[in-house]
Write an enzyme that holds these catalytic residues in place. Sequence first.
Site, mmCIF file in Angstrom:
data_model
loop_
_atom_site.group_PDB
_atom_site.id
_atom_site.type_symbol
_atom_site.label_atom_id
_atom_site.label_comp_id
_atom_site.label_asym_id
_atom_site.label_seq_id
_atom_site.Cartn_x
_atom_site.Cartn_y
_atom_site.Cartn_z
ATOM 1 N N ASP A 21 32.670 -0.221 16.049
ATOM 2 C CA ASP A 21 33.654 -0.825 16.940
ATOM 3 C C ASP A 21 33.031 -1.983 17.726
ATOM 4 O O ASP A 21 31.919 -1.863 18.252
ATOM 5 C CB ASP A 21 34.169 0.253 17.900
ATOM 6 C CG ASP A 21 35.288 -0.226 18.786
ATOM 7 O OD1 ASP A 21 36.349 -0.611 18.250
ATOM 8 O OD2 ASP A 21 35.118 -0.215 20.028
ATOM 9 N N GLU B 33 33.367 -4.172 12.857
ATOM 10 C CA GLU B 33 34.541 -4.803 13.447
ATOM 11 C C GLU B 33 33.997 -5.936 14.310
ATOM 12 O O GLU B 33 33.586 -5.722 15.446
ATOM 13 C CB GLU B 33 35.360 -3.831 14.299
ATOM 14 C CG GLU B 33 36.622 -4.479 14.832
ATOM 15 C CD GLU B 33 37.109 -3.895 16.155
ATOM 16 O OE1 GLU B 33 38.320 -4.014 16.437
ATOM 17 O OE2 GLU B 33 36.307 -3.343 16.916
#
Length: 585
Positions: free
Chosen positions: A235, A297
């Site tokens: 993330d 990401e």
Amino acid sequence: MSLSSSPVLPASGPALQTLDLTLIHPQDSDARWWRSSVIYQVYPRSFRDLSGDGIGDLSGITAELHQLAELDIDAVWLSPFYTSPQKDGGYDVSDYCDVDPIFGTLADFDALVARADELAIRVIIDLVPNHCSNEHPLFQAALASDAGSPEREMFIFRDGTGEDGNFPPNNWQSHFGGSAWTRTQNPDGTPGQWYLHLFDSSQPDFNWDNTAVRAEFERILRFWLDRGVSGFRVDVAHALVKAAGLPDWGGRADGISTPGFPGADAPMFGQEEVHAIFRSWRAILDTYDGDRVLCAEASIDPLPRLADWVRPDEMHQTFNFAYLGAPWEASGLRRVITDSLSAFDAVSAPTTWVLSNHDVVRHTSRLGLSEPVRGGDGIGAADPQPDTAVGLSRARAASLTMLALPGGVYLYQGEELGLPDHTRMAAEHRQDPSFLRTGGERLGRDGCRVPLPWNANADGAFGFSTTGQSWLPQPEDWAELSREAQISDSNSTLNLYRTALRIRRERALGSGSLSWAGGFPEDDVVAFLNGDTLVVLNMGRDAVQLPPLDIVVASEAGAGADGRLDSNHAVWLDLSADRSASFQD
């Protein structure tokens, strides 16, 4: 490189008697699974609830894995299921090495991995290294400690500016609205230092300049690798390291380039020092068998800069947000595909393609809009509504086109059902922190996170829950979109995905080549050849003539059967029977 072929098409066909090809991506000779993978994102809260509390759980995922196996996927990616106060859908982690009770137990996780292994499905989990929950023991220890203490050095604490330090240390803004800084209170009740949170105030950022933080996450990686996970989706992978001195920033909070503020200059994103972290993680994964992977990401532009995240000793994959955000326009889509393959080929990495995820409006709704609403930040009842028919038609065509591209593909749960966003959700049901922090000015992401419909029984939340409870409300008309309703309909979106994914594997399209095909109206059509599969997507208003080849799969029943492809449709055509062409540089 320009390639020409002759004669691929019979003279009785349309004006395209020769297929003019321009090769932009060669066939991949590297057979490692992740280079051509199909990975299915599971958002656990909304997948399947077996406990009856209205929140999806690990046991629900395990129970339905066989249905995902029928999609011919390689892996599932699980969004966070860790112990968490759930202020941001589990992306506020209070214990990285345990399962939140609302999702089950570590034993439930082990059972999920074991079942996935039986079905030849790998399990990839979300890792949230930029920030944790303010309830994490490390942050609680930091709050209880003095300025400059080892406990505080795990996070980014700073004195304020102005008289008595009443103003934040810099002007950085939170992704969810408002300042990226929150002031603490000293034990005696006086105002204390400020801490950084690029997201919600309940999500303090770690200090990745601290070797103790790096050691802690290496421990976390090994904990889950030892439990059998096949890798991690990382993330906000571009945000871990901040620029020295934390200078002010006048651009967007998310670091996306704007006039005068190129994303490469954003001091909270894309710092060169972050790559050493990923190299150390890659070295850890390489000590495990089974070809474990890292996927970033990383919201980075331009594409050649994003490719830095997937150099041979770093990440294996990174999400391609340029592709996700491409407009419904032929030349723009061709440009994104060309630029993507060029950038990633330069570092010998696969390109990954994605159309939907848990952070964006589902592409069935997004492609039904005449123009973007709220800058892409959700769609509300008071906003112009998507054209449902156009959106679904375009979504099916876009998905079919994506599944023919070489490289990896990420699918978001429910897109195989053609699910739209819940665009008429009442304000009282919304839970996204961006909605709460902005007083409703931003709608947030709740619309794309609505629990899945499994059957037509509305009393059971369309099969999502054993009790009919659902943490977010579902649209009332979702019975016809349920998996049960679609499985027996040969023309359903579900069966389109099943067919396309099966043929993608049979034809090895994920490891294939890509050549642009000329002879079609360039302003309207995207056409390319991958192996013996000619893909044609009509993004214009008028029907276009197709070459007289067998249709392998079409985005709509009967599309192309009369030799013409209507607007918002796509087909795969078979060249294998007529492949008498000789290609030369």
